[in-house]
Design a protein around this motif. Structure first.
Motif, PDB file in Angstrom:
ATOM      1  N   SER A 119      -1.172   0.109   6.662  1.00  0.00           N
ATOM      2  CA  SER A 119      -2.574   0.217   6.283  1.00  0.00           C
ATOM      3  C   SER A 119      -2.903   1.665   5.938  1.00  0.00           C
ATOM      4  O   SER A 119      -2.192   2.590   6.343  1.00  0.00           O
ATOM      5  CB  SER A 119      -3.464  -0.246   7.435  1.00  0.00           C
ATOM      6  N   ASP A 152      -5.183   3.408   7.291  1.00  0.00           N
ATOM      7  CA  ASP A 152      -5.416   4.103   8.562  1.00  0.00           C
ATOM      8  C   ASP A 152      -4.105   4.578   9.171  1.00  0.00           C
ATOM      9  O   ASP A 152      -4.038   5.685   9.723  1.00  0.00           O
ATOM     10  CB  ASP A 152      -6.147   3.183   9.543  1.00  0.00           C
ATOM     11  N   GLU A 177      -4.852   5.573   1.022  1.00  0.00           N
ATOM     12  CA  GLU A 177      -4.939   4.247   0.403  1.00  0.00           C
ATOM     13  C   GLU A 177      -3.868   4.075  -0.666  1.00  0.00           C
ATOM     14  O   GLU A 177      -3.274   2.986  -0.800  1.00  0.00           O
ATOM     15  CB  GLU A 177      -6.330   4.059  -0.202  1.00  0.00           C
ATOM     16  N   SER A 209      -0.501   3.513   0.994  1.00  0.00           N
ATOM     17  CA  SER A 209      -0.455   2.148   1.508  1.00  0.00           C
ATOM     18  C   SER A 209      -0.183   1.157   0.376  1.00  0.00           C
ATOM     19  O   SER A 209       0.665   0.268   0.501  1.00  0.00           O
ATOM     20  CB  SER A 209      -1.781   1.802   2.203  1.00  0.00           C
ATOM     21  N   ASN A 237       3.326  -0.857   0.205  1.00  0.00           N
ATOM     22  CA  ASN A 237       3.261  -2.317   0.355  1.00  0.00           C
ATOM     23  C   ASN A 237       3.811  -3.053  -0.860  1.00  0.00           C
ATOM     24  O   ASN A 237       4.091  -4.257  -0.789  1.00  0.00           O
ATOM     25  CB  ASN A 237       1.829  -2.756   0.644  1.00  0.00           C
TER      26      ASN A 237
END
Length: 292
Positions: free
Chosen positions: A93, A95, A258, A261, A265
């Motif tokens: 994520s 975070d 972001e 991530s 991903n």
């Protein structure tokens, strides 16, 4: 993409090399790390044209800092990389990415804190001519930075960022395929990065550094004042006094988390495994270096 300082660049060289941010393979780390004091001295000398007396002291101080970093920080870097390895096989994520970023910044700040007395001494020894030499180097590096980032069309800027970021990603994940390239291009297309704004902050920091050194030069014997001035400069380097720039910088950090991530991903299981192996190699090299 942050504006840099010759002082911070030199003092953080150990951490940069240790973290592998400038390296292309694990086999390079041991050689590069052991050359860090020379690299840091070269950086400082290129900006200040150090005298023979200053050179002797600076080399000794950098050697001491390097030994402290070897014994104190390398095990912490390795511990952090162990945690990263546990996260890489799964989706991450924003975070999680930001927490890792914060951990790296914290470790970097410890290096600067450890170096503070050495910086204070050097700042009190600089002559007016050496400060002028710094300003000349700043002007030269600014011309290069503008050519690389500011004097570009929007399309060329996006391609420049894609080339830079994809190269860094491939260092860890291996060759990127179209899904990962598409995720990276999507991040860049939505980025708030503004070269003009970043360049303006770069100039502010450089002017701030020169003014700090000039103030110290007015009363070189006042070590306590020099320490206070240096701490103020470092604080303003880390957090701009311009509230609008603070918001901009925080936006870039959040977008970076972001973006990481999103790209991570999009990686395949094989690419994530390659990243785990890459990070594990760094970790093992850090532990070997720490024991030397």
């Amino acid at each position: 993409m942050r504006a840099s300082s010759p002082v911070r660049t030199a003092l953080c060289a150990a951490t940069l090399a240790a973290c592998g941010l400038l390296l292309q393979g694990c086999s390079t780390i041991k050689l590069a790390y052991n050359q860090v004091p020379h690299l840091a001295y070269w950086q400082l000398n290129s900006y200040f044209d150090l005298s023979e007396t200053q050179t002797d002291r600076v080399r000794d101080e950098l050697g001491d800092l390097h030994q402290w970093h070897r014994g104190t920080m390398l095990p912490r870097h390795a511990e952090l990389l162990q945690k990263v390895q546990q996260q890489l096989p799964s989706a991450m994520s924003p975070d999680q990415a930001c927490r890792t970023y914060d951990a790296v910044r914290t470790q970097l700040d410890k290096v600067v804190t450890q170096a503070e007395p050495k910086l204070v001494w050097l700042a009190t020894q600089l002559t007016d001519a050496q400060i002028r030499n710094l300003q000349k180097k700043q002007a030269s590096s600014n011309a290069d930075w503008k050519e690389e980032w500011v004097d570009l069309t929007p399309d060329k800027l996006r391609e420049q960022r894609f080339k830079q970021l994809s190269s860094r990603a491939e260092t860890f994940y291996g060759t990127l395929d179209e899904p990962q390239k598409a995720a990276l291009r999507a991040y860049i297309a939505q980025s708030s990065f503004d070269p003009q704004r970043t360049y303006a902050e770069r100039l502010r920091r450089q002017k701030d550094l020169v003014q700090m050194l000039q103030k110290i030069a007015q009363d070189r014997a006042n070590t306590e004042q020099a320490r206070t001035l240096l701490r103020g400069y470092i604080a303003r380097f880390n957090t701009s006094p311009d509230a609008a720039y603070q918001r901009y910088a925080q936006t870039l950090v959040q977008e970076g988390c972001e973006g990481f991530s999103r790209v991570h991903n999009a990686m395949t299981a094989a690419q994530r495994f390659k990243a785990v192996q890459s990070v594990k190699g760094y970790e093992q090299d850090f532990l070997v270096l720490a024991a030397q």
